[in-house]
Design a protein around this motif. Structure first.
Motif, PDB file in Angstrom:
ATOM      1  N   MET A   1       0.824  -1.198   0.000  1.00  0.00           N
ATOM      2  CA  MET A   1       0.000   0.000   0.000  1.00  0.00           C
ATOM      3  C   MET A   1       0.865   1.257   0.000  1.00  0.00           C
ATOM      4  N   SER A   3       3.907   1.671  -1.083  1.00  0.00           N
ATOM      5  CA  SER A   3       4.574   1.858  -2.377  1.00  0.00           C
ATOM      6  C   SER A   3       3.613   2.392  -3.429  1.00  0.00           C
ATOM      7  N   ASP A   4       2.354   1.932  -3.388  1.00  0.00           N
ATOM      8  CA  ASP A   4       1.359   2.442  -4.337  1.00  0.00           C
ATOM      9  C   ASP A   4       1.105   3.927  -4.114  1.00  0.00           C
ATOM     10  N   ASN A   5       0.955   4.320  -2.856  1.00  0.00           N
ATOM     11  CA  ASN A   5       0.759   5.736  -2.546  1.00  0.00           C
ATOM     12  C   ASN A   5       1.991   6.547  -2.913  1.00  0.00           C
ATOM     13  N   ARG A   7       4.150   5.861  -5.254  1.00  0.00           N
ATOM     14  CA  ARG A   7       4.165   5.951  -6.724  1.00  0.00           C
ATOM     15  C   ARG A   7       3.189   7.035  -7.195  1.00  0.00           C
ATOM     16  N   LYS A   8       2.017   7.087  -6.569  1.00  0.00           N
ATOM     17  CA  LYS A   8       1.016   8.100  -6.919  1.00  0.00           C
ATOM     18  C   LYS A   8       1.558   9.504  -6.638  1.00  0.00           C
ATOM     19  N   SER A  52       3.767   8.832   2.991  1.00  0.00           N
ATOM     20  CA  SER A  52       3.203   7.608   2.406  1.00  0.00           C
ATOM     21  C   SER A  52       4.101   6.393   2.618  1.00  0.00           C
TER      22      SER A  52
END
Length: 171
Positions: A1, A3-5, A7-8, A52
């Motif tokens: 989670m 890493s996804d944030n 990346r965003k 994040s």
């Protein structure tokens, strides 16, 4: 989670850097203009990036857009240096032009840039070192300390959670 944030936030950062690069670099009195406001967004996005990943900076190095971001920062390093130097003069004053939240987020974003991006490559380390040594960070910190010590920092509107304990300007 996380890493996804991350990346965003880094994708958004790349977009802000593109806008920053395209915005005319002019200063008109004490009114913040487009490049200044986008510069503020850049460092707020860096702050959110740090949050994040719970301030675990090594996670940033594995994100695919990182080399593009480093190139954008490198191309605009003189203007980013100018932004860091000018920011306290525009936002930290006794008339309170900026909120405590925004100002501390920008300062935390500067810290994320200087620490999270360190070690990505030798050339970029030089850019970061030059940004740090250019006295803008020192001046920003001096203004923050004065602001806090004199009791002129107002209460936070909505103090962020998950703050790095190293970011003394929040406390």
């Amino acid at each position: 989670m996380g890493s996804d944030n991350c990346r965003k936030h880094l994708s958004s950062l790349a977009e802000h850097l593109t806008k920053f690069e395209q915005a005319p670099k002019e200063i008109s009195g004490r009114r913040p203009n487009a490049w200044f406001l986008v510069g503020e967004d850049i460092f707020k996005e860096l702050f959110e990036t740090g949050r994040s990943i719970n301030w675990q900076y090594s996670e940033i190095r594995n994100i695919d857009v990182i080399s593009n971001i480093c190139s954008q920062i490198e191309r605009n390093s003189a203007w980013i240096e100018s932004f860091i130097f000018l920011y306290p003069n525009y936002r930290i004053d006794f008339d309170l032009v900026g909120s405590s939240d925004d100002i501390c987020q920008v300062r935390s974003g500067i810290d994320v840039l200087l620490k999270a991006f360190k070690g990505i490559n030798t050339n970029f380390d030089k850019v970061l070192q030059d940004l740090y040594k250019a006295e803008g960070v020192y001046e920003f910190d001096r203004c923050l300390k004065l602001w806090i010590e004199t009791g002129h920092r107002p209460d936070f509107i909505s103090k962020s959670s998950n703050l790095s304990s190293e970011h003394w300007w929040w406390f």
